[in-house]
Design a protein around this motif. Structure first.
Motif, PDB file in Angstrom:
ATOM      1  N   GLU A  11       0.831  -1.197   0.000  1.00  0.00           N
ATOM      2  CA  GLU A  11       0.000   0.000   0.000  1.00  0.00           C
ATOM      3  C   GLU A  11       0.865   1.245   0.000  1.00  0.00           C
ATOM      4  OE1 GLU A  11      -3.340   0.597   2.656  1.00  0.00           O
ATOM      5  OE2 GLU A  11      -3.589  -1.579   2.701  1.00  0.00           O
ATOM      6  N   ASP A  12       1.941   1.244   0.790  1.00  0.00           N
ATOM      7  CA  ASP A  12       2.842   2.387   0.849  1.00  0.00           C
ATOM      8  C   ASP A  12       3.463   2.650  -0.514  1.00  0.00           C
ATOM      9  OD1 ASP A  12       4.186   1.817   4.202  1.00  0.00           O
ATOM     10  OD2 ASP A  12       2.309   2.717   3.522  1.00  0.00           O
ATOM     11  N   GLU A  13       3.801   1.596  -1.256  1.00  0.00           N
ATOM     12  CA  GLU A  13       4.452   1.746  -2.552  1.00  0.00           C
ATOM     13  C   GLU A  13       3.475   2.175  -3.640  1.00  0.00           C
ATOM     14  OE1 GLU A  13       7.880  -1.603  -1.725  1.00  0.00           O
ATOM     15  OE2 GLU A  13       6.522  -1.837  -3.412  1.00  0.00           O
ATOM     16  N   ALA A  14       2.210   1.861  -3.499  1.00  0.00           N
ATOM     17  CA  ALA A  14       1.214   2.206  -4.515  1.00  0.00           C
ATOM     18  C   ALA A  14       0.678   3.603  -4.235  1.00  0.00           C
ATOM     19  CB  ALA A  14       0.091   1.183  -4.505  1.00  0.00           C
ATOM     20  N   SER A  15       1.278   4.606  -4.854  1.00  0.00           N
ATOM     21  CA  SER A  15       0.890   5.990  -4.576  1.00  0.00           C
ATOM     22  C   SER A  15      -0.310   6.430  -5.386  1.00  0.00           C
ATOM     23  CB  SER A  15       2.064   6.918  -4.875  1.00  0.00           C
ATOM     24  OG  SER A  15       2.333   6.923  -6.276  1.00  0.00           O
ATOM     25  N   GLY A  16      -0.618   5.714  -6.454  1.00  0.00           N
ATOM     26  CA  GLY A  16      -1.706   6.137  -7.315  1.00  0.00           C
ATOM     27  C   GLY A  16      -1.305   7.231  -8.278  1.00  0.00           C
ATOM     28  N   VAL A  17      -0.009   7.536  -8.346  1.00  0.00           N
ATOM     29  CA  VAL A  17       0.507   8.568  -9.244  1.00  0.00           C
ATOM     30  C   VAL A  17       1.507   7.937 -10.201  1.00  0.00           C
ATOM     31  CG1 VAL A  17       1.819  10.721  -9.384  1.00  0.00           C
ATOM     32  CG2 VAL A  17       0.206  10.373  -7.519  1.00  0.00           C
ATOM     33  N   HIS A  18       1.370   8.254 -11.470  1.00  0.00           N
ATOM     34  CA  HIS A  18       2.302   7.762 -12.496  1.00  0.00           C
ATOM     35  C   HIS A  18       3.085   8.945 -13.055  1.00  0.00           C
ATOM     36  CE1 HIS A  18       3.957   5.829 -16.006  1.00  0.00           C
ATOM     37  NE2 HIS A  18       3.286   6.625 -16.806  1.00  0.00           N
ATOM     38  N   CYS A  19       4.377   8.789 -13.139  1.00  0.00           N
ATOM     39  CA  CYS A  19       5.241   9.816 -13.712  1.00  0.00           C
ATOM     40  C   CYS A  19       5.488   9.479 -15.179  1.00  0.00           C
ATOM     41  CB  CYS A  19       6.562   9.891 -12.949  1.00  0.00           C
ATOM     42  SG  CYS A  19       7.655  11.161 -13.609  1.00  0.00           S
ATOM     43  N   ARG A  20       5.168  10.397 -16.066  1.00  0.00           N
ATOM     44  CA  ARG A  20       5.312  10.192 -17.507  1.00  0.00           C
ATOM     45  C   ARG A  20       6.661  10.688 -18.025  1.00  0.00           C
ATOM     46  NH1 ARG A  20       2.331  13.069 -20.673  1.00  0.00           N
ATOM     47  NH2 ARG A  20       2.464  11.532 -22.337  1.00  0.00           N
TER      48      ARG A  20
ATOM     49  N   ARG B 122      10.052  22.950 -16.454  1.00  0.00           N
ATOM     50  CA  ARG B 122      10.668  24.024 -17.258  1.00  0.00           C
ATOM     51  C   ARG B 122      11.538  23.433 -18.354  1.00  0.00           C
ATOM     52  NH1 ARG B 122      11.255  26.948 -12.798  1.00  0.00           N
ATOM     53  NH2 ARG B 122      13.313  26.137 -12.356  1.00  0.00           N
ATOM     54  N   ALA B 123      12.373  22.473 -17.976  1.00  0.00           N
ATOM     55  CA  ALA B 123      13.301  21.865 -18.942  1.00  0.00           C
ATOM     56  C   ALA B 123      12.550  21.104 -20.040  1.00  0.00           C
ATOM     57  CB  ALA B 123      14.269  20.932 -18.219  1.00  0.00           C
ATOM     58  N   LEU B 124      11.441  20.485 -19.680  1.00  0.00           N
ATOM     59  CA  LEU B 124      10.669  19.701 -20.655  1.00  0.00           C
ATOM     60  C   LEU B 124       9.570  20.527 -21.331  1.00  0.00           C
ATOM     61  CD1 LEU B 124      10.251  16.353 -18.693  1.00  0.00           C
ATOM     62  CD2 LEU B 124      11.795  16.827 -20.604  1.00  0.00           C
ATOM     63  N   GLU B 125       9.461  21.790 -20.911  1.00  0.00           N
ATOM     64  CA  GLU B 125       8.429  22.680 -21.441  1.00  0.00           C
ATOM     65  C   GLU B 125       7.050  22.018 -21.367  1.00  0.00           C
ATOM     66  OE1 GLU B 125       9.686  23.966 -25.320  1.00  0.00           O
ATOM     67  OE2 GLU B 125      11.430  25.012 -24.508  1.00  0.00           O
ATOM     68  N   CYS B 126       6.703  21.594 -20.153  1.00  0.00           N
ATOM     69  CA  CYS B 126       5.415  20.932 -19.937  1.00  0.00           C
ATOM     70  C   CYS B 126       4.783  21.441 -18.656  1.00  0.00           C
ATOM     71  CB  CYS B 126       5.591  19.414 -19.873  1.00  0.00           C
ATOM     72  SG  CYS B 126       6.416  18.807 -18.383  1.00  0.00           S
ATOM     73  N   GLU B 127       3.539  21.092 -18.481  1.00  0.00           N
ATOM     74  CA  GLU B 127       2.818  21.405 -17.253  1.00  0.00           C
ATOM     75  C   GLU B 127       2.950  20.223 -16.289  1.00  0.00           C
ATOM     76  OE1 GLU B 127       1.321  24.310 -16.486  1.00  0.00           O
ATOM     77  OE2 GLU B 127       2.069  25.071 -18.411  1.00  0.00           O
ATOM     78  N   ILE B 128       2.766  20.481 -15.024  1.00  0.00           N
ATOM     79  CA  ILE B 128       2.866  19.432 -14.013  1.00  0.00           C
ATOM     80  C   ILE B 128       1.908  18.291 -14.312  1.00  0.00           C
ATOM     81  CG2 ILE B 128       2.491  18.892 -11.565  1.00  0.00           C
ATOM     82  CD1 ILE B 128       3.526  21.785 -11.000  1.00  0.00           C
ATOM     83  N   GLY B 129       0.710  18.615 -14.776  1.00  0.00           N
ATOM     84  CA  GLY B 129      -0.292  17.597 -15.102  1.00  0.00           C
ATOM     85  C   GLY B 129       0.068  16.725 -16.297  1.00  0.00           C
ATOM     86  N   GLU B 130       1.028  17.177 -17.100  1.00  0.00           N
ATOM     87  CA  GLU B 130       1.516  16.339 -18.203  1.00  0.00           C
ATOM     88  C   GLU B 130       2.565  15.352 -17.704  1.00  0.00           C
ATOM     89  OE1 GLU B 130       2.060  18.590 -22.120  1.00  0.00           O
ATOM     90  OE2 GLU B 130       2.166  20.166 -20.572  1.00  0.00           O
ATOM     91  N   LEU B 131       3.257  15.734 -16.635  1.00  0.00           N
ATOM     92  CA  LEU B 131       4.310  14.901 -16.070  1.00  0.00           C
ATOM     93  C   LEU B 131       3.760  13.879 -15.073  1.00  0.00           C
ATOM     94  CD1 LEU B 131       7.379  14.337 -15.751  1.00  0.00           C
ATOM     95  CD2 LEU B 131       7.379  16.075 -13.936  1.00  0.00           C
ATOM     96  N   LEU B 132       2.886  14.331 -14.184  1.00  0.00           N
ATOM     97  CA  LEU B 132       2.330  13.462 -13.165  1.00  0.00           C
ATOM     98  C   LEU B 132       0.836  13.265 -13.415  1.00  0.00           C
ATOM     99  CD1 LEU B 132       4.005  15.037 -10.009  1.00  0.00           C
ATOM    100  CD2 LEU B 132       4.768  13.034 -11.304  1.00  0.00           C
ATOM    101  N   VAL B 133       0.419  12.011 -13.503  1.00  0.00           N
ATOM    102  CA  VAL B 133      -0.996  11.690 -13.738  1.00  0.00           C
ATOM    103  C   VAL B 133      -1.444  10.632 -12.740  1.00  0.00           C
ATOM    104  CG1 VAL B 133      -0.929  12.283 -16.192  1.00  0.00           C
ATOM    105  CG2 VAL B 133      -0.433   9.947 -15.487  1.00  0.00           C
ATOM    106  N   ARG B 134      -2.741  10.583 -12.491  1.00  0.00           N
ATOM    107  CA  ARG B 134      -3.287   9.540 -11.611  1.00  0.00           C
ATOM    108  C   ARG B 134      -3.140   8.190 -12.286  1.00  0.00           C
ATOM    109  NH1 ARG B 134      -9.060  11.336  -9.710  1.00  0.00           N
ATOM    110  NH2 ARG B 134      -9.343   9.254 -10.545  1.00  0.00           N
ATOM    111  N   ALA B 135      -2.749   7.208 -11.493  1.00  0.00           N
ATOM    112  CA  ALA B 135      -2.519   5.867 -12.030  1.00  0.00           C
ATOM    113  C   ALA B 135      -3.703   4.942 -11.852  1.00  0.00           C
ATOM    114  CB  ALA B 135      -1.283   5.248 -11.374  1.00  0.00           C
ATOM    115  N   ASP B 136      -4.745   5.379 -11.150  1.00  0.00           N
ATOM    116  CA  ASP B 136      -5.847   4.464 -10.911  1.00  0.00           C
ATOM    117  C   ASP B 136      -6.930   4.571 -11.931  1.00  0.00           C
ATOM    118  OD1 ASP B 136      -5.919   6.188  -7.928  1.00  0.00           O
ATOM    119  OD2 ASP B 136      -6.888   7.043  -9.657  1.00  0.00           O
TER     120      ASP B 136
END
Length: 76
Positions: free
Chosen positions: A6-15, A62-76
Motif C-alpha cells: 500500500e505504501d508503494e502504490a501511490s496512485g501517481v504515475h510519472c510520464r 521548465r526543462a521539458l516545457e510541460c505542465e505538471i499535469g503532463e508529467l504526473l498523472v493519476r494511475a488508478d
C-alpha cells in the motif's frame, strides 16, 4: 494488499520517460539541465519516488516545457 505494498502504490504515475522520448532528450541531458542526479531522475521515471520537491518538479517541467499535469498523472 500488504501495508508495504500500500505504501508503494501511490496512485501517481510519472510520464517522464514518455516526455523525454517525445522531446528527443536523454535522462543525462535532463539531469544536466535541472541539477538532479540521473539516479534520482531514474527513480522518478520508474514510479519509485515517494516524494518530490516543488523546486525539482518545477525545474523538470521548465526543462521539458510541460505542465505538471503532463508529467504526473493519476494511475488508478
Amino acid at each position: 494488499m500488504s501495508p508495504s505494498e500500500e505504501d508503494e502504490a501511490s496512485g501517481v504515475h510519472c510520464r517522464l520517460d514518455e516526455l523525454l522520448a517525445e522531446r528527443g532528450m536523454t535522462l543525462k541531458r535532463l539531469s544536466e539541465l535541472v541539477g538532479v542526479s540521473i539516479v534520482n531522475l531514474s527513480i522518478l521515471k520508474n514510479d519509485r519516488a515517494r516524494a518530490i520537491r516543488y523546486s525539482t518538479l518545477s525545474a523538470i517541467c521548465r526543462a521539458l516545457e510541460c505542465e505538471i499535469g503532463e508529467l504526473l498523472v493519476r494511475a488508478d
